[in-house]
Scaffold this active site. Structure first.
Site, PDB file in Angstrom:
ATOM      1  N   TYR A  83      47.462  -3.983  34.858  1.00  0.00           N
ATOM      2  CA  TYR A  83      47.416  -3.271  34.101  1.00  0.00           C
ATOM      3  C   TYR A  83      46.576  -1.786  34.241  1.00  0.00           C
ATOM      4  O   TYR A  83      46.667  -0.459  33.759  1.00  0.00           O
ATOM      5  CB  TYR A  83      47.178  -3.603  32.606  1.00  0.00           C
ATOM      6  N   ALA A 129      53.621  -9.307  25.273  1.00  0.00           N
ATOM      7  CA  ALA A 129      54.185 -11.260  25.665  1.00  0.00           C
ATOM      8  C   ALA A 129      55.500 -11.392  24.310  1.00  0.00           C
ATOM      9  O   ALA A 129      56.444 -12.121  24.977  1.00  0.00           O
ATOM     10  CB  ALA A 129      53.449 -12.475  24.855  1.00  0.00           C
ATOM     11  N   ARG A 134      57.778  -9.800  38.516  1.00  0.00           N
ATOM     12  CA  ARG A 134      56.463 -10.917  37.810  1.00  0.00           C
ATOM     13  C   ARG A 134      56.709 -12.185  37.647  1.00  0.00           C
ATOM     14  O   ARG A 134      57.880 -11.894  38.344  1.00  0.00           O
ATOM     15  CB  ARG A 134      56.005 -10.368  36.871  1.00  0.00           C
ATOM     16  N   HIS A 190      57.289  -0.923  29.087  1.00  0.00           N
ATOM     17  CA  HIS A 190      55.836  -1.687  29.107  1.00  0.00           C
ATOM     18  C   HIS A 190      55.130  -1.278  30.646  1.00  0.00           C
ATOM     19  O   HIS A 190      55.681  -0.048  31.129  1.00  0.00           O
ATOM     20  CB  HIS A 190      56.431  -3.621  29.968  1.00  0.00           C
ATOM     21  N   ASN A 217      55.787  -1.518  22.671  1.00  0.00           N
ATOM     22  CA  ASN A 217      54.996  -2.218  23.802  1.00  0.00           C
ATOM     23  C   ASN A 217      55.588  -3.929  23.252  1.00  0.00           C
ATOM     24  O   ASN A 217      54.670  -3.617  22.384  1.00  0.00           O
ATOM     25  CB  ASN A 217      54.290  -1.701  24.555  1.00  0.00           C
ATOM     26  N   PRO A 266      50.605  -7.770  21.480  1.00  0.00           N
ATOM     27  CA  PRO A 266      49.617  -8.382  21.345  1.00  0.00           C
ATOM     28  C   PRO A 266      48.665  -8.347  22.566  1.00  0.00           C
ATOM     29  O   PRO A 266      49.593  -8.376  23.818  1.00  0.00           O
ATOM     30  CB  PRO A 266      50.371 -10.286  20.997  1.00  0.00           C
ATOM     31  N   ASN A 267      47.707  -8.342  22.248  1.00  0.00           N
ATOM     32  CA  ASN A 267      46.207  -8.249  23.450  1.00  0.00           C
ATOM     33  C   ASN A 267      46.700  -7.050  24.447  1.00  0.00           C
ATOM     34  O   ASN A 267      45.535  -6.588  25.339  1.00  0.00           O
ATOM     35  CB  ASN A 267      46.872  -9.257  24.324  1.00  0.00           C
ATOM     36  N   GLU A 325      61.734   0.623  24.134  1.00  0.00           N
ATOM     37  CA  GLU A 325      60.938  -0.451  24.805  1.00  0.00           C
ATOM     38  C   GLU A 325      60.300  -0.220  26.243  1.00  0.00           C
ATOM     39  O   GLU A 325      61.237   0.308  27.114  1.00  0.00           O
ATOM     40  CB  GLU A 325      61.818  -1.539  25.303  1.00  0.00           C
ATOM     41  N   ARG A 359      41.254  -5.860  30.679  1.00  0.00           N
ATOM     42  CA  ARG A 359      42.356  -6.693  30.678  1.00  0.00           C
ATOM     43  C   ARG A 359      43.222  -7.137  32.283  1.00  0.00           C
ATOM     44  O   ARG A 359      43.889  -6.199  32.099  1.00  0.00           O
ATOM     45  CB  ARG A 359      43.580  -7.137  29.003  1.00  0.00           C
TER      46      ARG A 359
HETATM   47  C1  DQA Z   1      53.949  -5.892  29.161  1.00  0.00           C
HETATM   48  C2  DQA Z   1      53.977  -6.810  30.191  1.00  0.00           C
HETATM   49  C3  DQA Z   1      53.975  -8.737  28.734  1.00  0.00           C
HETATM   50  O1  DQA Z   1      54.888  -9.073  30.161  1.00  0.00           O
HETATM   51  C4  DQA Z   1      53.597  -8.716  29.288  1.00  0.00           C
HETATM   52  O2  DQA Z   1      53.132 -10.240  28.154  1.00  0.00           O
HETATM   53  C5  DQA Z   1      52.072  -7.960  28.236  1.00  0.00           C
HETATM   54  C6  DQA Z   1      52.285  -6.679  28.524  1.00  0.00           C
HETATM   55  C7  DQA Z   1      53.289  -4.313  29.613  1.00  0.00           C
HETATM   56  O3  DQA Z   1      52.659  -3.706  29.386  1.00  0.00           O
HETATM   57  O4  DQA Z   1      53.612  -4.593  31.060  1.00  0.00           O
HETATM   58  O5  DQA Z   1      51.101  -8.333  27.203  1.00  0.00           O
HETATM   59  O6  DQA Z   1      54.762  -6.089  28.208  1.00  0.00           O
END
Ligand code: DQA
Length: 154
Positions: free
Chosen positions: A23, A78, A108, A101, A75, A10-11, A99, A18
């Protein structure tokens, strides 16, 4: 050709605009283009999937072996920190999952320090920006060769 599935949670569709201080300004299309370039050099085929909906991510993971994928890079965004359903889907399928990120989730907020998904994965790469995805794909390419060897019984 071996097929690897790239899942963006998501997002991540909003990348580029964003929270750029965290990011960066790279867009999801930019990330996918870099992954595609690496895949072409490595002789594997990629499929890309982005969703803001947990169940859709669970569904595509659940179908991934039947759909012929030999490895997954995800990825979970959230959902990393909340989703037992995605973790269970990863545990359920006979496909190795990496996985990734963009940010270092351990640097964080405390609620990001736990990944519910990672224990079901082969490993996790966190904190290297776009490079996290490229490192994840590099690992997934090796894993996909092992998957195919195991599936063919050789
Ligand atoms: C994320 C880290 C997550 O905590 C966050 O909710 C994201 C992006 C990252 O790629 O750093 O949406 O997965």
């Amino acid at each position: 050709m071996r097929k690897i599935l790239i899942i963006h949670g998501p997002n991540l569709n909003l990348l580029g605009n964003r929270e750029t201080s965290i990011y960066g300004t790279v867009s999801l299309d930019d990330i996918n283009a870099k992954l595609e370039a690496l895949a072409r050099l490595s002789g594997v085929e990629l499929a890309f999937f982005q969703s803001n909906h947990e169940g859709d991510i669970v569904d595509i993971i659940g179908r991934s072996a039947k759909d012929g994928f030999s490895a997954i890079v995800i990825n979970p965004a959230a959902y990393t920190h909340t989703s037992i359903a995605i973790r269970d889907a990863v545990s359920a399928v006979n496909v190795p999952v990496v996985e990734v990120h963009l940010s270092n989730i351990y640097k964080r907020e405390e609620f990001r320090h736990q990944s519910l998904v990672a224990p079901a994965c082969i490993g996790q790469i966190s904190g290297f920006g776009v490079q996290s995805y490229l490192l994840g794909l590099t690992a997934a390419i090796d894993l996909s060769a092992e998957t195919d060897r195991a599936r063919s019984g050789k």
